[in-house]
Design an enzyme around this catalytic site. Structure first.
Site, short mmCIF file in Angstrom:
data_model
loop_
_atom_site.label_atom_id
_atom_site.label_comp_id
_atom_site.label_asym_id
_atom_site.label_seq_id
_atom_site.Cartn_x
_atom_site.Cartn_y
_atom_site.Cartn_z
N GLY A 204 0.84 -1.20 0.00
CA GLY A 204 0.00 0.00 0.00
C GLY A 204 0.87 1.24 0.00
N GLY A 209 2.41 2.58 5.48
CA GLY A 209 3.62 1.76 5.65
C GLY A 209 4.37 2.15 6.93
CD GLU A 226 6.72 -5.73 -2.45
OE1 GLU A 226 6.67 -4.98 -3.43
OE2 GLU A 226 7.64 -6.54 -2.27
CB CYS A 261 2.57 -0.30 -7.28
SG CYS A 261 2.85 -1.99 -7.85
#
Ligand code: NAD
Length: 494
Positions: A204, A209, A226, A261
């Protein structure tokens, strides 16, 4: 399908810290019973995931259409097929991955043998995002199960149809004493994060994070983060422009309408080449999505009104709105934004400083293509960096001078499908990696094991530490065989 989802919604357990603690306790007890250690359990669970994906391909595509209006072809390729391929590879290679690796030992431990024994970490938490809500939920779960862990999956509440489907399917297909789904939003995720896990895998944005990493730090729990970032595409001249253009579009709009992403976040090209590139992009975009892309069934919609508002705000910034050279159309009621290209937006605009994560693509122009490296390096390290060129020197310079999670020369995004490559970010774009064998490693501890017998017991390591022993140790450390022989016989070399 709708009635099933309603039933799943009704049976949803509200997870607070107390429920989460009980859940983890139960999983830990099941893990300690060592069921996950066996090859058979792991393979049976991986096969169940594979069967689940095969049996429910249409339900998965329907859920993704409901959450994102994702075109079926993209759902089949980027969510279902990629998951199936990760499962198939893990099933095929698992025995090999689980086998301890024999390694050489050193003279210090002579005589001995050694091996690296992979062991599961324990009970792991996987928190997934909304953009590829099926793949990014289950691909880490494949790694966690292959490595022999118990798992809790927390899918994203922003893709509710897929979250609900995952809740239902995992309950139906998996061993629920060791693999569970917790649905919910921030409150549920926070309750889960309060618990002690043996690894947390979070996919996310970087803001959350940081929350995940702070929660993990309380228990010294390792994290696999990630994250995202601004992934640049550098376009040199003298290339096959049509192929380059199509590959840029394939990794941007043909991937969830830019909500990916590793999608191209911005292009850098020279002032001279920009008009050619722009013409080519316009031409190919029209071929793919027609004259009215807002109507195209081949483009995902924006996931929700918050993200729609975020993206339109980027476009409506005063110094940006006049820079649109293609697209810009939007349809608020259907959450659709057309592929939009901007030329020479000011570098201090918000669109050039935040991850775009949508169908907007700014083009930055430079005098010389080599200048692109400084522009990329002046920002945070991206998750991916792409270069289109035929120039060998530029290729080599780009690979050496640009730091990114991963990179491709002459294509975009497909490095994700190469399972011999690790997938992950660096600094702001994440930490740790997975895919293929790297997934197994990400959820394993590599235990160092040294085997010795009782022969060859060297007195020099035991007190009393005499001068002779000291001479022998020094000789051994400096690698002087002659010195060691002298010391062994109690002679002095001087
Ligand atoms: P999201 O909003 O779905 O959030 C992800 C998860 O975090 C959800 O399960 C959500 O419940 C949880 N969460 C949200 N707020 C929280 C909070 N305050 N506390 C605890 N948990 C919380 O997804 P997103 O962040 O919008 O996803 C988009 C981002 O993810 C982009 O930056 C993108 O680049 C990145 N991304 C990275 C990868 C990768 O593989 N590296 C893949 C996809 C997306």
């Amino acid at each position: 399908m709708e009635s099933e989802m309603a039933a799943a919604e009704e049976s949803r357990v509200v997870v607070d810290a107390e429920v989460a603690a009980r859940l983890v306790k139960g999983l830990r007890e099941a893990f300690v019973a060592r069921k996950t250690r066996s090859y058979e359990w792991r393979v049976s669970q991986l096969k169940s995931i594979l069967k689940m994906a095969e049996d429910h391909e249409q339900d998965i595509a329907d859920a993704l259409r409901s959450d994102l209006a994702k075109p079926e072809l993209e759902s089949v390729v980027y969510e279902v097929a990629m998951l199936k391929s990760a499962c198939t590879m893990a099933i095929k290679k698992l025995k090999h991955w689980m086998t301890p690796e024999k390694v050489k030992t050193s003279i210090t431990a002579f005589p001995s043998s050694a091996e690296i024994v992979p062991e599961p970490l324990g009970v792991v938490l996987v928190i997934s995002p909304w953009n590829y809500p099926f793949l990014l939920s289950l691909e880490p779960v494949v790694g966690a199960i292959a490595a022999g862990n118990a798992v809790v999956l927390k899918p994203s509440e922003i893709s509710p149809a897929t979250s609900s489907l995952l809740g239902k399917l995992i309950t139906e297909y998996m061993d629920n004493s060791l693999v569970k789904v917790v649905e919910g939003a921030v409150a549920e995720t926070s309750a889960l994060l309060e618990q002690k896990w043996d690894k947390i895998c979070y996919t996310g944005n970087g803001r959350v994070g940081r929350i995940v990493m702070a929660a993990a730090a309380k228990h010294l729990t390792p994290v696999l983060l990630e994250l995202g970032g601004k992934s640049p595409v550098v376009v040199d001249s003298g290339i096959n422009l049509q192929v380059a253009t199509r590959r840029i579009i394939a990794g941007k709009w043909a991937c969830n309408n830019g909500q990916t992403c590793v999608a191209a976040d911005y292009i850098i090209t020279t002032k001279d080449y920009a008009p050619k590139l722009l013409d080519s992009l316009k031409h190919e975009l029209e071929k793919f999505y027609g004259k009215n892309p807002l109507e195209s069934k081949d483009l995902s919609r924006i996931v929700n009104s918050n993200h729609f508002a975020r993206l339109t705000k980027l476009l409506d910034e005063d110094k940006v709105s006049g820079k649109i050279v293609h697209g810009g159309e939007r349809d608020k009621s259907n959450l659709r934004i057309a592929p939009t290209i901007l030329l020479d937006v000011p570098r201090d605009s918000v669109i050039m400083n935040e991850e775009i994560f949508g169908p907007l693509l700014p083009i930055v122009t430079v005098e010389k293509v080599e200048d692109s490296v400084d522009i990329i390096n002046s920002g945070t390290k991206p998750l991916a960096a792409y270069l289109f060129t035929n120039n060998k020197k530029l290729k080599e310079h780009f690979v050496m001078a640009v730091s990114a999670g991963g990179m491709i020369v002459n294509d975009t995004i497909i490095h994700l499908a190469v399972d011999t490559l690790p997938f992950g970010g660096v600094q702001e774009s994440g930490m740790g990696s997975y895919h293929g064998k790297f997934s197994f490693d990400a959820f394993s501890h590599k235990k160092a094991v040294l085997y010795r017998g009782f022969a060859g017991d060297v007195p020099v390591r035991y007190p009393p530490y005499t001068k002779g022993k000291l001479r022998l140790v020094k000789a051994l450390i400096s690698g002087s065989i002659l010195g060691a022989i002298f010391a062994l016989f109690g002679w002095s070399k001087n």
